[in-house]
Design an enzyme around this catalytic site. Structure first.
Site, PDB file in Angstrom:
ATOM      1  CB  SER A 252      -0.915   0.003   1.223  1.00 52.66           C
ATOM      2  OG  SER A 252      -0.155   0.140   2.412  1.00 52.66           O
ATOM      3  CE  LYS A 253      -2.609   6.170  -2.534  1.00 46.20           C
ATOM      4  NZ  LYS A 253      -3.592   7.289  -2.489  1.00 46.20           N
ATOM      5  NE  ARG A 254       1.185  -0.686   6.040  1.00 46.15           N
ATOM      6  CZ  ARG A 254       0.117  -1.324   5.574  1.00 46.15           C
ATOM      7  NH1 ARG A 254      -0.856  -0.620   5.017  1.00 46.15           N
ATOM      8  NH2 ARG A 254       0.016  -2.642   5.638  1.00 46.15           N
ATOM      9  CG  HIS A 255       4.409  -1.139   2.143  1.00 46.15           C
ATOM     10  ND1 HIS A 255       3.125  -1.594   2.033  1.00 46.15           N
ATOM     11  CD2 HIS A 255       4.909  -1.659   3.290  1.00 46.15           C
ATOM     12  CE1 HIS A 255       2.848  -2.386   3.057  1.00 46.15           C
ATOM     13  NE2 HIS A 255       3.911  -2.431   3.831  1.00 46.15           N
ATOM     14  N   GLY A 256       5.518   3.142   0.224  1.00 50.87           N
ATOM     15  CA  GLY A 256       6.182   3.966  -0.785  1.00 50.87           C
ATOM     16  C   GLY A 256       5.328   4.096  -2.030  1.00 50.87           C
TER      17      GLY A 256
END
Length: 474
Positions: A252-256
């Site tokens: 997801s976005k939290r991974h980049g």
């Protein structure tokens, strides 16, 4: 039989990296089997779907080298290729199901449905059972309510049997008999739901294989019912492993960065991204890592898919990009640098020959085009990088001798230094001043570049404007 494989994204955002992998697998499988790769746009979410996202997704796929044979921008014998243009097809089939007793109008309001679901959940009962409240309503009575303007959905009747199939990746899959209840196939606004329209399209477009993420596995239960009702043999399904981050959670976005557009904008090479994505859930039969996906041919097959989740590692992607960058011609690397070096940089004032030579020198020092900005100061900034090794070298008794000699040599020079000059200086310092080894090489480097380490000294100095070198020696 002609192999037909599709990729069917929703144009509600930019192309997700996971979707790009699915598209790549579908494309490679079609090509490996001499088949067709089809792009279908699932845009029944009218509020969120945008044509600009569709165009961006197509552009990103083409950037990665994934070219479809049929699609909304190319046409084909099985169109239209946008679901929003196929609504009548879904309505006709839904009502055909109703006439055949395979589906029925359901008049439960959303509020009533929510209450029934909450009640069933609180009583530890199957909430789906309550959704079938109107399954045996007399068709004539149902039509009366429809004619009176009452809101309704169309639900498919779960025939109450066990459904199973052999997945190309997961193997044998069997669903419990009561896994789902009577499910909606047509919403109150007349729009079809995903599990209905994707089956209709895959059947009508004669898809032979469907590859998708394993999160869609449970959807297959409902879809098998629809295929059966249509009297159509389902395609072969292959549910590929999920992409996860280092925390082992779904990517997801939290991974980049998660969209292809973001990676394109950051300067990743399409060949590198495709190469890396291909290996996230599939392994090359020759056990090689760096390869052109378009040269796989019939080596690509579902037999080498992994059942385990694939960890997405940006450091590994950067390594792949580095390997592909080094394969580029120096002119292409220079063009890449042009895109990522700020407009005001002195770099843009250099001629083409300088840029190409610069690219050849620096291509093994970076993983991304944008990384080149970290290396520009050695060429265009007279300030020194006074780390411990620099200070140590400047403290050697021979370094002041080197500095004074170089200042004298450049006192009247107005043009850039040549590599031959640097070689002559080194020879003089070695033979006449008896400076050798580390004191010679590092001492000369710190004086001319302001750094204890860096790329090939002769080339760096030759590429550095003469005014910068003189400022360092001042």
């Amino acid at each position: 039989m002609t192999v037909r494989v599709r990729f069917a994204p929703s144009p509600t955002g930019y192309l997700h990296i996971g979707g790009a992998r699915t598209a790549l697998y579908s494309y490679l499988f079609a090509k490996a089997n001499g088949g067709k790769y089809i792009l279908r746009i699932e845009d029944t979410d009218l509020e969120r779907s945008k044509r600009e996202y569709e165009e961006a997704q197509i552009a990103d796929l083409k950037w990665m080298g994934i070219e479809h044979d049929e699609g909304p921008d190319k046409g084909g014998d099985f169109g239209p290729y946008r679901q929003s243009e196929r609504l009548q097809i879904y309505k006709d089939i839904a009502w055909d199901f109703v006439k055949r007793g395979l589906a029925y109008p359901c008049f439960l309001t959303s509020i009533e449905l929510e209450r029934l679901t909450e009640k069933a959940t609180s009583e530890n009962k199957d909430p789906h059972a309550y959704h079938g409240q109107f399954r045996d309503l007399d068709p004539a009575q149902a039509q009366k309510r429809i004619d009176a303007g009452e809101e309704y959905v169309i639900r498919f009747k779960n025939p109450g049997k066990t459904w199973e199939f052999t997945d190309l990746v997961k193997g044998h899959v069997k669903f419990p008999e009561n896994m789902v209840g009577d499910f909606v196939i047509l919403r109150a606004n007349g729009m079809p739901v995903y599990n209905f329209c994707c089956v209709v399209d895959d059947a009508k477009m004669e898809m032979t294989h469907v590859f998708r993420a394993e999160e869609h596995l449970n959807n297959t239960c409902r879809q098998l019912m629809i295929y059966d009702a249509m009297g159509v043999t389902p395609p072969r399904f292959g549910h590929v492993s999920l992409l996860i981050g280092h925390d082992r959670q779904k990517l997801s976005k939290r991974h980049g960065a998660t969209s292809v557009t973001q990676y394109k904008d950051q300067g990743y090479l399409p060949a590198a991204l495709a190469n890396y994505l291909c290996l996230l859930g599939w392994s090359h039969p020759d056990e090689t890592d760096i390869f052109d996906v378009n040269e796989l041919g019939d080596k690509f097959g579902y037999e080498r898919f992994s059942k385990s989740s694939a960890m997405y590692d940006i450091a590994k992607l950067n390594f792949f990009n580095e390997q592909w960058l080094r394969k580029l011609d120096d002119k292409d690397i220079a063009a890449g640098f042009d895109r990522f070096i700020p407009e005001g940089s002195e770099y843009h004032n250099q001629d083409e020959a300088w840029k190409v030579k610069f690219a050849g020198l620096m291509k093994e020092k970076i993983q991304l085009f944008s990384h080149i900005n970290e290396h520009l100061p050695i060429f265009f900034d007279a300030a020194v990088d006074a780390d411990d090794q620099y200070n140590e070298a400047m403290g050697w008794e021979t370094t002041p001798q080197i500095k004074e000699y170089l200042k004298a040599q450049l006192a009247d020079q107005t043009t850039n230094v040549t590599e031959e000059q640097v070689g002559e200086w080194m020879n003089y310092l070695k033979k006449e001043l008896k400076i050798k080894g580390k004191p010679l090489f590092m001492g000369t480097r710190v004086c001319l570049t302001g750094r204890a380490h860096g790329p090939d000294l002769k080339t760096v100095v030759a590429l550095t404007p003469i005014k910068i070198i003189k400022e360092r020696l001042a």
